[in-house]
Motif scaffolding. Structure first.
Motif, PDB file in Angstrom:
ATOM      1  N   GLY A 170       0.921  -0.946   0.012  1.00  0.00           N
ATOM      2  CA  GLY A 170      -0.141  -0.071   0.003  1.00  0.00           C
ATOM      3  C   GLY A 170       0.723   1.136  -0.009  1.00  0.00           C
ATOM      4  N   GLY A 171       2.246   1.133  -0.161  1.00  0.00           N
ATOM      5  CA  GLY A 171       3.154   2.188  -0.410  1.00  0.00           C
ATOM      6  C   GLY A 171       2.977   3.059  -1.828  1.00  0.00           C
ATOM      7  N   GLY A 172       4.050   3.658  -1.822  1.00  0.00           N
ATOM      8  CA  GLY A 172       4.141   4.774  -3.158  1.00  0.00           C
ATOM      9  C   GLY A 172       4.206   3.876  -4.295  1.00  0.00           C
ATOM     10  N   THR A 173       5.041   2.852  -4.221  1.00  0.00           N
ATOM     11  CA  THR A 173       5.019   2.020  -5.579  1.00  0.00           C
ATOM     12  C   THR A 173       3.820   1.406  -5.815  1.00  0.00           C
ATOM     13  OG1 THR A 173       7.505   1.509  -4.962  1.00  0.00           O
ATOM     14  CG2 THR A 173       6.397   0.114  -6.529  1.00  0.00           C
ATOM     15  N   SER A 174       2.868   1.194  -5.058  1.00  0.00           N
ATOM     16  CA  SER A 174       1.435   0.489  -5.293  1.00  0.00           C
ATOM     17  C   SER A 174       0.586   1.372  -6.366  1.00  0.00           C
ATOM     18  CB  SER A 174       0.621   0.523  -4.088  1.00  0.00           C
ATOM     19  OG  SER A 174       1.363  -0.304  -3.063  1.00  0.00           O
ATOM     20  N   LYS A 197      -5.828  -1.450   5.955  1.00  0.00           N
ATOM     21  CA  LYS A 197      -6.598  -1.086   5.307  1.00  0.00           C
ATOM     22  C   LYS A 197      -6.526   0.580   4.768  1.00  0.00           C
ATOM     23  CE  LYS A 197     -11.765  -0.785   4.864  1.00  0.00           C
ATOM     24  NZ  LYS A 197     -11.907   0.433   4.328  1.00  0.00           N
ATOM     25  N   SER A 198      -6.254   1.442   5.725  1.00  0.00           N
ATOM     26  CA  SER A 198      -5.950   2.706   5.419  1.00  0.00           C
ATOM     27  C   SER A 198      -4.890   3.078   4.399  1.00  0.00           C
ATOM     28  CB  SER A 198      -5.669   3.673   7.055  1.00  0.00           C
ATOM     29  OG  SER A 198      -4.295   3.238   7.342  1.00  0.00           O
ATOM     30  N   GLU A 199      -4.138   2.360   4.326  1.00  0.00           N
ATOM     31  CA  GLU A 199      -3.144   2.488   3.145  1.00  0.00           C
ATOM     32  C   GLU A 199      -3.583   2.087   1.818  1.00  0.00           C
ATOM     33  OE1 GLU A 199       1.258   1.715   5.173  1.00  0.00           O
ATOM     34  OE2 GLU A 199       0.189   0.250   4.005  1.00  0.00           O
ATOM     35  N   VAL A 200      -4.589   1.094   1.646  1.00  0.00           N
ATOM     36  CA  VAL A 200      -5.168   0.747   0.582  1.00  0.00           C
ATOM     37  C   VAL A 200      -6.324   1.770   0.288  1.00  0.00           C
ATOM     38  CG1 VAL A 200      -6.884  -1.048  -0.223  1.00  0.00           C
ATOM     39  CG2 VAL A 200      -4.827  -1.642   0.952  1.00  0.00           C
ATOM     40  N   ASP A 201      -7.229   2.120   1.179  1.00  0.00           N
ATOM     41  CA  ASP A 201      -8.005   3.281   1.049  1.00  0.00           C
ATOM     42  C   ASP A 201      -7.341   4.439   0.520  1.00  0.00           C
ATOM     43  OD1 ASP A 201      -9.987   1.887   2.121  1.00  0.00           O
ATOM     44  OD2 ASP A 201      -9.940   2.722   3.987  1.00  0.00           O
ATOM     45  N   ALA A 202      -6.285   4.907   0.770  1.00  0.00           N
ATOM     46  CA  ALA A 202      -5.602   5.988   0.208  1.00  0.00           C
ATOM     47  C   ALA A 202      -5.076   5.832  -1.301  1.00  0.00           C
ATOM     48  CB  ALA A 202      -4.422   6.593   1.012  1.00  0.00           C
ATOM     49  N   GLU A 226     -10.688 -16.933  -1.262  1.00  0.00           N
ATOM     50  CA  GLU A 226     -11.084 -18.285  -1.858  1.00  0.00           C
ATOM     51  C   GLU A 226     -12.102 -18.076  -2.832  1.00  0.00           C
ATOM     52  OE1 GLU A 226     -10.279 -20.955   2.212  1.00  0.00           O
ATOM     53  OE2 GLU A 226     -12.333 -20.029   1.861  1.00  0.00           O
ATOM     54  N   SER A 227     -13.021 -16.894  -3.017  1.00  0.00           N
ATOM     55  CA  SER A 227     -13.972 -16.721  -3.767  1.00  0.00           C
ATOM     56  C   SER A 227     -13.968 -16.146  -5.185  1.00  0.00           C
ATOM     57  CB  SER A 227     -15.138 -15.839  -3.132  1.00  0.00           C
ATOM     58  OG  SER A 227     -14.822 -14.471  -2.893  1.00  0.00           O
ATOM     59  N   LEU A 228     -12.601 -15.625  -5.213  1.00  0.00           N
ATOM     60  CA  LEU A 228     -12.148 -14.558  -6.251  1.00  0.00           C
ATOM     61  C   LEU A 228     -11.277 -15.637  -7.349  1.00  0.00           C
ATOM     62  CD1 LEU A 228     -10.742 -11.518  -4.415  1.00  0.00           C
ATOM     63  CD2 LEU A 228     -12.944 -11.650  -5.846  1.00  0.00           C
ATOM     64  N   GLN A 229     -11.661 -15.074  -8.594  1.00  0.00           N
ATOM     65  CA  GLN A 229     -10.631 -15.590  -9.886  1.00  0.00           C
ATOM     66  C   GLN A 229      -9.107 -15.446  -9.662  1.00  0.00           C
ATOM     67  OE1 GLN A 229     -12.081 -14.443 -13.874  1.00  0.00           O
ATOM     68  NE2 GLN A 229     -10.131 -14.603 -14.616  1.00  0.00           N
ATOM     69  N   ALA A 230      -8.078 -16.288  -9.976  1.00  0.00           N
ATOM     70  CA  ALA A 230      -6.968 -16.049  -9.719  1.00  0.00           C
ATOM     71  C   ALA A 230      -6.356 -14.965 -10.586  1.00  0.00           C
ATOM     72  CB  ALA A 230      -6.305 -17.455 -10.458  1.00  0.00           C
ATOM     73  N   PRO A 231      -5.545 -14.039 -10.141  1.00  0.00           N
ATOM     74  CA  PRO A 231      -4.822 -12.939 -10.983  1.00  0.00           C
ATOM     75  C   PRO A 231      -4.059 -13.589 -11.903  1.00  0.00           C
ATOM     76  CG  PRO A 231      -3.863 -13.314  -8.952  1.00  0.00           C
ATOM     77  CD  PRO A 231      -4.835 -14.160  -8.881  1.00  0.00           C
ATOM     78  N   ALA A 232      -3.906 -13.155 -13.051  1.00  0.00           N
ATOM     79  CA  ALA A 232      -2.947 -13.415 -14.099  1.00  0.00           C
ATOM     80  C   ALA A 232      -1.621 -12.656 -13.993  1.00  0.00           C
ATOM     81  CB  ALA A 232      -3.405 -12.896 -15.426  1.00  0.00           C
ATOM     82  N   VAL A 233      -1.681 -11.687 -13.092  1.00  0.00           N
ATOM     83  CA  VAL A 233      -0.262 -10.694 -13.228  1.00  0.00           C
ATOM     84  C   VAL A 233      -0.324 -10.342 -11.753  1.00  0.00           C
ATOM     85  CG1 VAL A 233      -0.998  -8.866 -14.341  1.00  0.00           C
ATOM     86  CG2 VAL A 233       1.408  -9.235 -14.072  1.00  0.00           C
ATOM     87  N   VAL A 234       0.981 -10.240 -10.994  1.00  0.00           N
ATOM     88  CA  VAL A 234       1.064  -9.671  -9.676  1.00  0.00           C
ATOM     89  C   VAL A 234       2.231  -8.602  -9.766  1.00  0.00           C
ATOM     90  CG1 VAL A 234       1.345 -10.299  -7.159  1.00  0.00           C
ATOM     91  CG2 VAL A 234      -0.193 -11.816  -8.982  1.00  0.00           C
ATOM     92  N   VAL A 235       2.271  -7.709  -9.000  1.00  0.00           N
ATOM     93  CA  VAL A 235       3.212  -6.835  -8.504  1.00  0.00           C
ATOM     94  C   VAL A 235       3.248  -6.828  -6.922  1.00  0.00           C
ATOM     95  CG1 VAL A 235       4.362  -4.672  -8.513  1.00  0.00           C
ATOM     96  CG2 VAL A 235       3.080  -5.482 -10.489  1.00  0.00           C
ATOM     97  N   SER A 236       4.335  -7.547  -6.477  1.00  0.00           N
ATOM     98  CA  SER A 236       4.731  -7.439  -4.752  1.00  0.00           C
ATOM     99  C   SER A 236       5.549  -6.226  -4.466  1.00  0.00           C
ATOM    100  CB  SER A 236       5.088  -8.699  -4.438  1.00  0.00           C
ATOM    101  OG  SER A 236       5.571  -8.799  -2.978  1.00  0.00           O
ATOM    102  N   ALA A 237       4.984  -5.464  -3.822  1.00  0.00           N
ATOM    103  CA  ALA A 237       5.674  -4.131  -3.359  1.00  0.00           C
ATOM    104  C   ALA A 237       5.981  -3.959  -1.867  1.00  0.00           C
ATOM    105  CB  ALA A 237       5.148  -2.974  -4.087  1.00  0.00           C
TER     106      ALA A 237
END
Length: 335
Positions: A170-174, A197-202, A226-237
């Motif tokens: 949830g930082g600047g790179t996000s 959550k507050s970082e995500v909200d921002a 568990e209920s969501l479709q798998a992502p096709a691409v991920v960025v971990s920051a």
């Protein structure tokens, strides 16, 4: 490369960067530039570990340019900006804590920088009437895009369009990551996974303000994952720390569930210091994902900086030489 990278898109107040006093206690002395044709800097604090001078120095030496990039480690933004008025100044990389603070001091920003709300590259531009403008852009999003496009199978990159993406952190790179996934790679929805959550909200608010916030989904519980479709691409920051708090442990479990689904894609692990062998990278590899190291994003954002400063296309730069030098340096540091 995106033509908008060199478009002067957002006007700022004229010459605001001359109106602040320099705090001498925070300002190291400027380096001697008399032996150079042009000088560049990295502005920020702390920056002693940065590979930026080695990266750009390799470019300059291979192009036979008498240029150098200096680390200018300072807590004073005004002391940094004072150096931009040296006639030999060509440009600067900008890192924390100045990526946002520098924005009011610029005359213009590119669309990428304005949308992401952070600047990591500055330079002067002179118009036909001789008026000078201090310009800023954000090459982080270009680095993220190129790291994925240049290292992932073309069919998998094409499959990202209209699909799900995910950003961990949830930082600047996000913000740069969300921008790259939605604007460049065409993801229809992006999951945001973070302990706070507050970082995500921002992040969501800032992206929505700049019109690329549609389809952002905060995934905070195991049941949602568990209920969501798998992502096709991920960025971990996120930094490479083992989860300890309840929120951190739950967030790691969410990541495990989403990476553990049947469909596998590519993950860009932005963390590579002090080692690229992070817990997230290991988890992704065990789950069958292709892991792209964050050094790739660093390399390609750096080439975009040189493209802007030197007015050369990337294919005119010593790409393979720079990659070899950086790889060798990282191999020594991780022994």
């Amino acid at each position: 490369m995106s033509q908008s990278q060199t478009t002067l898109a957002t006007s700022k107040t004229a010459n605001p960067h001359t109106s602040h006093e320099i705090d001498a206690s925070l300002a190291p002395p400027p380096p001697d530039t008399t032996h150079l044709d042009r000088v560049l800097y990295l502005f920020g604090y702390p920056i002693a570990h940065s590979l930026s001078p080695l990266f750009h120095g390799t470019v300059f030496s291979n192009l036979r340019l008498n240029y150098t990039q200096y680390l200018y480690e300072s807590r004073s933004l005004s002391s940094c900006l004072a150096l931009t008025h040296d006639p030999k100044f060509l440009g600067a990389s900008v890192t924390m804590p100045f990526k946002v603070a520098i924005i009011p001091r610029l005359d213009f920003m590119t669309p990428e920088a304005a949308a992401i709300g952070a600047v990591n590259t500055i330079w002067w531009k002179t118009d036909q009437d001789g008026r000078r403008a201090l310009c800023g852009t954000n090459t982080d999003c270009i680095g993220i895009r190129e790291a994925i496009v240049r290292n992932v199978n073309k069919d998998k990159v094409e499959a990202m369009k209209g699909n799900k993406g995910m950003v961990i952190g949830g930082g600047g790179t996000s913000r740069a990551a969300v921008y790259a996934l939605k604007t460049f790679l065409g993801c229809a929805e992006v999951y945001l996974v973070n302990r706070d959550k507050s970082e995500v909200d921002a992040v969501m608010a800032e992206c929505s303000k700049e019109d690329f916030g549609d389809g952002l989904i905060y995934v905070s519980t195991i049941e949602e994952a568990e209920s969501l479709q798998a992502p096709a691409v991920v960025v971990s920051a996120i930094p490479d720390f083992p989860p300890k708090t309840e929120d951190e442990i739950r967030t790691r479990k969410v990541i495990e569930i989403l990476l553990g689904k049947e469909e596998k894609g590519a993950i860009l692990e932005m963390c590579y210091h002090p080692s690229p062998r992070t817990e997230i990278a290991a988890l992704a590899m065990r789950s069958g994902w292709q892991v792209v190291p964050g050094t790739q994003a660093m390399i390609w954002q750096g080439f975009e900086q040189d493209r802007v400063w030197l007015n050369k296309e990337v294919n005119e730069l010593p790409v393979e030489k720079v990659k070899a030098v950086i790889a060798a340096k990282l191999a020594r540091s991780h022994l």
